[in-house]
Write a protein that holds these residues in place. Sequence first.
Motif, PDB file in Angstrom:
ATOM      1  N   ALA A   9      -6.617   1.320   1.677  1.00 41.41           N
ATOM      2  CA  ALA A   9      -5.704   1.584   2.628  1.00 41.41           C
ATOM      3  C   ALA A   9      -6.038   2.813   3.282  1.00 41.41           C
ATOM      4  O   ALA A   9      -6.456   3.820   2.508  1.00 41.41           O
ATOM      5  CB  ALA A   9      -4.299   1.589   2.045  1.00 41.41           C
TER       6      ALA A   9
ATOM      7  N   GLU B 117      13.038  -5.095   4.662  1.00 41.04           N
ATOM      8  CA  GLU B 117      13.029  -4.155   5.729  1.00 41.04           C
ATOM      9  C   GLU B 117      14.520  -3.753   5.933  1.00 41.04           C
ATOM     10  O   GLU B 117      14.568  -2.764   6.681  1.00 41.04           O
ATOM     11  CB  GLU B 117      12.633  -5.165   6.907  1.00 41.04           C
ATOM     12  CG  GLU B 117      10.929  -5.343   6.525  1.00 41.04           C
ATOM     13  CD  GLU B 117      10.916  -6.725   5.893  1.00 41.04           C
ATOM     14  OE1 GLU B 117      11.799  -6.944   5.219  1.00 41.04           O
ATOM     15  OE2 GLU B 117       9.540  -6.831   5.825  1.00 41.04           O
TER      16      GLU B 117
ATOM     17  N   LEU C 203      15.151   0.124   5.596  1.00 41.50           N
ATOM     18  CA  LEU C 203      14.719   0.989   6.957  1.00 41.50           C
ATOM     19  C   LEU C 203      16.047   1.239   7.840  1.00 41.50           C
ATOM     20  O   LEU C 203      16.309   2.525   8.120  1.00 41.50           O
ATOM     21  CB  LEU C 203      13.510   0.468   7.861  1.00 41.50           C
ATOM     22  CG  LEU C 203      12.388   0.213   6.903  1.00 41.50           C
ATOM     23  CD1 LEU C 203      11.309  -0.443   7.867  1.00 41.50           C
ATOM     24  CD2 LEU C 203      11.612   1.561   6.391  1.00 41.50           C
TER      25      LEU C 203
ATOM     26  N   ILE D 142       0.978  -1.128  -0.075  1.00 44.50           N
ATOM     27  CA  ILE D 142      -0.085   0.041  -0.035  1.00 44.50           C
ATOM     28  C   ILE D 142       1.035   1.236  -0.013  1.00 44.50           C
ATOM     29  O   ILE D 142       0.312   2.372  -0.125  1.00 44.50           O
ATOM     30  CB  ILE D 142      -1.066  -0.031   1.108  1.00 44.50           C
ATOM     31  CG1 ILE D 142      -0.186   0.227   2.627  1.00 44.50           C
ATOM     32  CG2 ILE D 142      -2.078  -1.256   1.128  1.00 44.50           C
ATOM     33  CD1 ILE D 142      -1.197   0.357   3.817  1.00 44.50           C
TER      34      ILE D 142
ATOM     35  N   ASP E 171      -2.248  -7.424   2.209  1.00 44.64           N
ATOM     36  CA  ASP E 171      -3.484  -8.149   2.289  1.00 44.64           C
ATOM     37  C   ASP E 171      -4.277  -7.092   1.477  1.00 44.64           C
ATOM     38  O   ASP E 171      -5.521  -7.756   0.841  1.00 44.64           O
ATOM     39  CB  ASP E 171      -4.339  -8.461   3.580  1.00 44.64           C
ATOM     40  CG  ASP E 171      -3.731  -7.485   4.613  1.00 44.64           C
ATOM     41  OD1 ASP E 171      -3.192  -6.571   4.427  1.00 44.64           O
ATOM     42  OD2 ASP E 171      -4.791  -7.310   5.754  1.00 44.64           O
ATOM     43  N   ILE E 172      -4.233  -5.916   1.719  1.00 50.05           N
ATOM     44  CA  ILE E 172      -5.296  -4.905   1.032  1.00 50.05           C
ATOM     45  C   ILE E 172      -4.618  -4.130  -0.144  1.00 50.05           C
ATOM     46  O   ILE E 172      -5.313  -2.989  -0.550  1.00 50.05           O
ATOM     47  CB  ILE E 172      -5.606  -4.040   1.923  1.00 50.05           C
ATOM     48  CG1 ILE E 172      -4.728  -3.303   2.889  1.00 50.05           C
ATOM     49  CG2 ILE E 172      -6.898  -4.720   3.087  1.00 50.05           C
ATOM     50  CD1 ILE E 172      -5.533  -2.047   3.708  1.00 50.05           C
TER      51      ILE E 172
ATOM     52  N   ASP F 118     -10.329   0.258   7.947  1.00 52.90           N
ATOM     53  CA  ASP F 118      -9.826  -0.188   9.283  1.00 52.90           C
ATOM     54  C   ASP F 118     -10.291   0.641  10.530  1.00 52.90           C
ATOM     55  O   ASP F 118      -9.967   0.143  11.545  1.00 52.90           O
ATOM     56  CB  ASP F 118      -8.341   0.338   9.084  1.00 52.90           C
ATOM     57  CG  ASP F 118      -7.810   1.840   8.798  1.00 52.90           C
ATOM     58  OD1 ASP F 118      -8.663   2.128   7.904  1.00 52.90           O
ATOM     59  OD2 ASP F 118      -7.184   2.124   9.341  1.00 52.90           O
TER      60      ASP F 118
ATOM     61  N   ALA G 270       5.961   2.212   2.851  1.00 52.98           N
ATOM     62  CA  ALA G 270       6.196   1.018   3.731  1.00 52.98           C
ATOM     63  C   ALA G 270       6.718   0.146   2.694  1.00 52.98           C
ATOM     64  O   ALA G 270       6.711   0.113   1.461  1.00 52.98           O
ATOM     65  CB  ALA G 270       4.772   0.582   4.161  1.00 52.98           C
ATOM     66  N   VAL G 271       7.479  -0.871   3.308  1.00 51.20           N
ATOM     67  CA  VAL G 271       8.413  -2.120   2.378  1.00 51.20           C
ATOM     68  C   VAL G 271       7.933  -3.297   3.154  1.00 51.20           C
ATOM     69  O   VAL G 271       7.618  -3.537   4.091  1.00 51.20           O
ATOM     70  CB  VAL G 271       9.726  -1.638   2.801  1.00 51.20           C
ATOM     71  CG1 VAL G 271      10.102  -0.135   1.946  1.00 51.20           C
ATOM     72  CG2 VAL G 271      10.176  -1.553   4.165  1.00 51.20           C
TER      73      VAL G 271
ATOM     74  N   ILE H 155       3.669   4.117  10.869  1.00 51.50           N
ATOM     75  CA  ILE H 155       4.203   3.140  11.425  1.00 51.50           C
ATOM     76  C   ILE H 155       3.846   1.755  10.835  1.00 51.50           C
ATOM     77  O   ILE H 155       4.371   0.868  11.269  1.00 51.50           O
ATOM     78  CB  ILE H 155       3.817   3.166  13.169  1.00 51.50           C
ATOM     79  CG1 ILE H 155       2.333   2.730  13.344  1.00 51.50           C
ATOM     80  CG2 ILE H 155       4.154   4.443  13.620  1.00 51.50           C
ATOM     81  CD1 ILE H 155       2.169   2.292  14.677  1.00 51.50           C
TER      82      ILE H 155
ATOM     83  N   ILE I 278      -3.930   1.176  13.579  1.00 47.02           N
ATOM     84  CA  ILE I 278      -2.449   1.374  12.881  1.00 47.02           C
ATOM     85  C   ILE I 278      -2.547   2.431  11.764  1.00 47.02           C
ATOM     86  O   ILE I 278      -1.623   2.977  11.526  1.00 47.02           O
ATOM     87  CB  ILE I 278      -1.998  -0.070  12.714  1.00 47.02           C
ATOM     88  CG1 ILE I 278      -0.589  -0.211  12.559  1.00 47.02           C
ATOM     89  CG2 ILE I 278      -2.724  -0.365  11.573  1.00 47.02           C
ATOM     90  CD1 ILE I 278      -0.072  -1.556  12.212  1.00 47.02           C
TER      91      ILE I 278
ATOM     92  N   GLU J 121       7.428   8.638   7.868  1.00 49.31           N
ATOM     93  CA  GLU J 121       6.831   7.318   7.525  1.00 49.31           C
ATOM     94  C   GLU J 121       5.569   6.923   8.424  1.00 49.31           C
ATOM     95  O   GLU J 121       5.796   7.078   9.270  1.00 49.31           O
ATOM     96  CB  GLU J 121       7.878   6.161   7.263  1.00 49.31           C
ATOM     97  CG  GLU J 121       8.439   5.797   8.943  1.00 49.31           C
ATOM     98  CD  GLU J 121       9.302   4.723   8.764  1.00 49.31           C
ATOM     99  OE1 GLU J 121       9.061   3.689   8.027  1.00 49.31           O
ATOM    100  OE2 GLU J 121      10.508   5.053   9.313  1.00 49.31           O
TER     101      GLU J 121
END
Length: 357
Positions: free
Chosen positions: A292, A89, A92, A13, A285-286, A334, A73-74, A279, A260, A277
């Motif tokens: 998102a 990751e 980061l 996302i 999954d989405i 969410d 995000a990664v 968290i 989240i 960024e």
Amino acid sequence: MKLSLAVLPGDGIGPEVIEQTTAVLEAIGSKYGHEFVFSEFLAGGAAIDATGAPLPQKTIDGCQASDSVLLGAVGGWQWDHLPGSERPERALLGLRGELELYANLRPAVLHEALSQACPLRADIAAGGIDVMVVRELTGGMYFGDRGRRQGKYGEEAYDTEAYGVGEVERIARTAFDIARKRKSHVTNVDKANVLESSRLWREVVLDVAKEYPDVELAHMYVDNAAMQLVRDPQQFDVMVTTNMFGDILSDEASMITGSIGMLPSASLGKSRLGMYEPIHGSAPDIAGQDKANPIATILSAAMMLRHSFDLETEAVAIEQAVTTVLNQGYRTGDIMSAGMDLVGTKQMGALIREALG
Ligand code: NAD
């Protein structure tokens, strides 16, 4: 201001929430007369697919040449088979090291409109929650001497918690500076009744506090802080603590806000170049389904305006636009609850831009 931003959409996302966030920054730019120049770079799984490495040198150079960095995000299942050092990751950790980012800021804000998402009792959450956890990011036990050896009970393993005066001074100053932009209260969290490293930590915090007579300072042992966060979170403004204690307390503080998809973060160093960024992760999954919640990333951009560029009015404008849209009853999946209007990523972004006026 003319500001050049390195934008790292990443995976899952990430690109969707980044798209809405850069659009919000454009809107802020035209409203307040700033020009944002965005340069996109690869990071995480997207970089592995294109170049074989999660953090290409071109990305590092691009970030270092920019005024600040915005990351989506990664990660994702496609890269789960890779060994730790080659996984998305790693980007980061690599960025934190390359950009010398030693302070992690994790605000935990409970919006009144979302109070039903808070797992705490209604009377505790009433009036909202607004805590900023300032975590030391590059020292302490996660980076200390470690190893294995023979001990009294057979093979034993050890990790070392060590902090130097300079390390504590800079994170303490970060916390006091941030408190000045908030309610001017810092709670230092340590374990000075047991740990020598905590005793030095506390001594240094007390020394730095002399430079900030206008900021109130309190001390709390970490076990008590963990309890107080769920018993009476409103007593906190800024909490400053070590890498390991901060890792745990920042997650606890996040959970009391219940979602989240709402939580931004910042990693700061000694220059104004920071990394901002959400968290949350890449939510495979989405991904690609317009589901998102972009608010965590949009609020990360607000943090960037405040902490990297001192653009307080513009940061507050974004935060107020988010509050307005929540108060109007719009929700992504969410944070959805009965009677609210379900919207997708794109519409949430558009509503926030509209609320900016
Ligand atoms: P996650 O945060 O990606 O997702 C956890 C759950 O929260 C999922 O059900 C997801 O759909 C939901 N969620 C997360 N963000 C959301 C948003 N903005 N809007 C709506 N729902 C949202 O955590 P995970 O599933 O444990 O990890 C997925 C991948 O992300 C893994 O590869 C992991 O390593 C990576 N990850 C990356 C970061 C980062 O880039 N900083 C952080 C954590 C995890």
